[in-house]
Write a protein that holds these residues in place. Structure first.
Motif, PDB file in Angstrom:
ATOM      1  N   UNK A  27       0.830  -1.209   0.000  1.00 23.30           N
ATOM      2  CA  UNK A  27       0.000   0.000   0.000  1.00 23.30           C
ATOM      3  C   UNK A  27       0.863   1.258   0.000  1.00 23.30           C
ATOM      4  N   UNK A  28       1.959   1.240   0.750  1.00 23.80           N
ATOM      5  CA  UNK A  28       2.894   2.359   0.762  1.00 23.80           C
ATOM      6  C   UNK A  28       3.454   2.602  -0.636  1.00 23.80           C
ATOM      7  N   UNK A  29       3.801   1.525  -1.335  1.00 21.33           N
ATOM      8  CA  UNK A  29       4.324   1.643  -2.705  1.00 21.33           C
ATOM      9  C   UNK A  29       3.273   2.239  -3.637  1.00 21.33           C
ATOM     10  N   UNK A  30       2.021   1.846  -3.471  1.00 27.29           N
ATOM     11  CA  UNK A  30       0.932   2.392  -4.292  1.00 27.29           C
ATOM     12  C   UNK A  30       0.784   3.892  -4.036  1.00 27.29           C
ATOM     13  N   UNK A  31       0.824   4.276  -2.757  1.00 22.35           N
ATOM     14  CA  UNK A  31       0.741   5.704  -2.427  1.00 22.35           C
ATOM     15  C   UNK A  31       1.875   6.472  -3.103  1.00 22.35           C
ATOM     16  N   UNK A  32       3.104   5.983  -2.961  1.00 20.75           N
ATOM     17  CA  UNK A  32       4.257   6.699  -3.496  1.00 20.75           C
ATOM     18  C   UNK A  32       4.339   6.665  -5.021  1.00 20.75           C
ATOM     19  N   UNK A  33       3.598   5.752  -5.639  1.00 18.24           N
ATOM     20  CA  UNK A  33       3.522   5.712  -7.105  1.00 18.24           C
ATOM     21  C   UNK A  33       2.481   6.710  -7.627  1.00 18.24           C
ATOM     22  N   UNK A  34       1.821   7.409  -6.695  1.00 17.70           N
ATOM     23  CA  UNK A  34       0.815   8.389  -7.098  1.00 17.70           C
ATOM     24  C   UNK A  34      -0.525   7.775  -7.433  1.00 17.70           C
ATOM     25  N   UNK A  35      -0.717   6.521  -7.061  1.00 12.44           N
ATOM     26  CA  UNK A  35      -1.969   5.827  -7.370  1.00 12.44           C
ATOM     27  C   UNK A  35      -2.774   5.522  -6.111  1.00 12.44           C
ATOM     28  N   UNK A  36      -2.351   6.081  -4.989  1.00 12.84           N
ATOM     29  CA  UNK A  36      -3.055   5.844  -3.729  1.00 12.84           C
ATOM     30  C   UNK A  36      -4.206   6.812  -3.576  1.00 12.84           C
ATOM     31  N   UNK A  37      -4.462   7.174  -2.370  1.00 13.58           N
ATOM     32  CA  UNK A  37      -5.562   8.092  -2.062  1.00 13.58           C
ATOM     33  C   UNK A  37      -5.330   9.460  -2.685  1.00 13.58           C
ATOM     34  N   UNK A  38      -6.415  10.112  -3.030  1.00 12.74           N
ATOM     35  CA  UNK A  38      -6.339  11.448  -3.622  1.00 12.74           C
ATOM     36  C   UNK A  38      -5.553  12.392  -2.709  1.00 12.74           C
ATOM     37  N   UNK A  39      -5.749  12.261  -1.406  1.00 12.49           N
ATOM     38  CA  UNK A  39      -5.071  13.127  -0.447  1.00 12.49           C
ATOM     39  C   UNK A  39      -3.554  13.000  -0.571  1.00 12.49           C
ATOM     40  N   UNK A  40      -3.053  11.775  -0.661  1.00 12.70           N
ATOM     41  CA  UNK A  40      -1.597  11.588  -0.684  1.00 12.70           C
ATOM     42  C   UNK A  40      -0.993  11.915  -2.046  1.00 12.70           C
ATOM     43  N   UNK A  41      -1.766  11.787  -3.114  1.00  9.39           N
ATOM     44  CA  UNK A  41      -1.237  12.073  -4.459  1.00  9.39           C
ATOM     45  C   UNK A  41      -0.670  13.475  -4.560  1.00  9.39           C
ATOM     46  N   UNK A  42      -1.280  14.418  -3.862  1.00  8.71           N
ATOM     47  CA  UNK A  42      -0.834  15.809  -3.913  1.00  8.71           C
ATOM     48  C   UNK A  42       0.246  16.122  -2.882  1.00  8.71           C
ATOM     49  N   UNK A  43       0.653  15.110  -2.086  1.00  7.68           N
ATOM     50  CA  UNK A  43       1.577  15.358  -0.980  1.00  7.68           C
ATOM     51  C   UNK A  43       2.712  14.345  -0.946  1.00  7.68           C
ATOM     52  N   UNK A  44       3.192  13.956  -2.101  1.00  9.79           N
ATOM     53  CA  UNK A  44       4.252  12.951  -2.200  1.00  9.79           C
ATOM     54  C   UNK A  44       5.617  13.569  -1.975  1.00  9.79           C
ATOM     55  N   UNK A  45       6.597  12.771  -1.530  1.00  5.47           N
ATOM     56  CA  UNK A  45       6.452  11.366  -1.139  1.00  5.47           C
ATOM     57  C   UNK A  45       5.890  11.238   0.272  1.00  5.47           C
ATOM     58  N   UNK A  46       5.431  10.036   0.577  1.00  3.65           N
ATOM     59  CA  UNK A  46       4.942   9.736   1.918  1.00  3.65           C
ATOM     60  C   UNK A  46       5.863   8.709   2.549  1.00  3.65           C
TER      61      UNK A  46
END
Length: 96
Positions: A27-46
């Motif tokens: 899930x962390x990898x998905x977030x950092x690939x920009x394919x996670x939650x809308x919230x995290x897409x605008x706040x990368x990296x996580x």
């Protein structure tokens, strides 16, 4: 039996994101690939701050909900406690 996790990420802007997953690293990898939650897409990296394992999805999502109800100061305090013990133990105190 599958494990269920509640996890906390720190976004690049310093904000926190809390979610549910069955595989935290994936899930962390998905977030950092920009394919996670809308919230995290605008706040990368996580980055992963903490996660807790639960036996049921219900329990993990209940912990996620309870964590989200805390103020930022309360969340930071809970994460600080978790750095000296386990995140599961810190959450257990929160959930009673």
């Amino acid at each position: 039996m599958a494990s269920h996790y509640m996890y906390v990420l720190e976004c690049a802007d310093g904000s926190l994101y809390t979610g549910y997953a069955v595989d935290v690293q994936a899930r962390l990898a998905v977030h950092n690939a920009g394919k996670g939650a809308k919230y995290t897409r605008a706040r990368l990296p996580v980055s992963l701050l903490a996660y807790a394992e639960f036996s049921t999805k219900h329990d993990a999502m209940h912990a996620e909900y309870a964590f989200k109800q805390l103020s930022r100061n309360e969340k930071d305090a809970l994460l600080a406690v978790a750095s000296h013990s386990s995140f599961e133990e810190a959450l257990e105190e929160l959930l009673g």
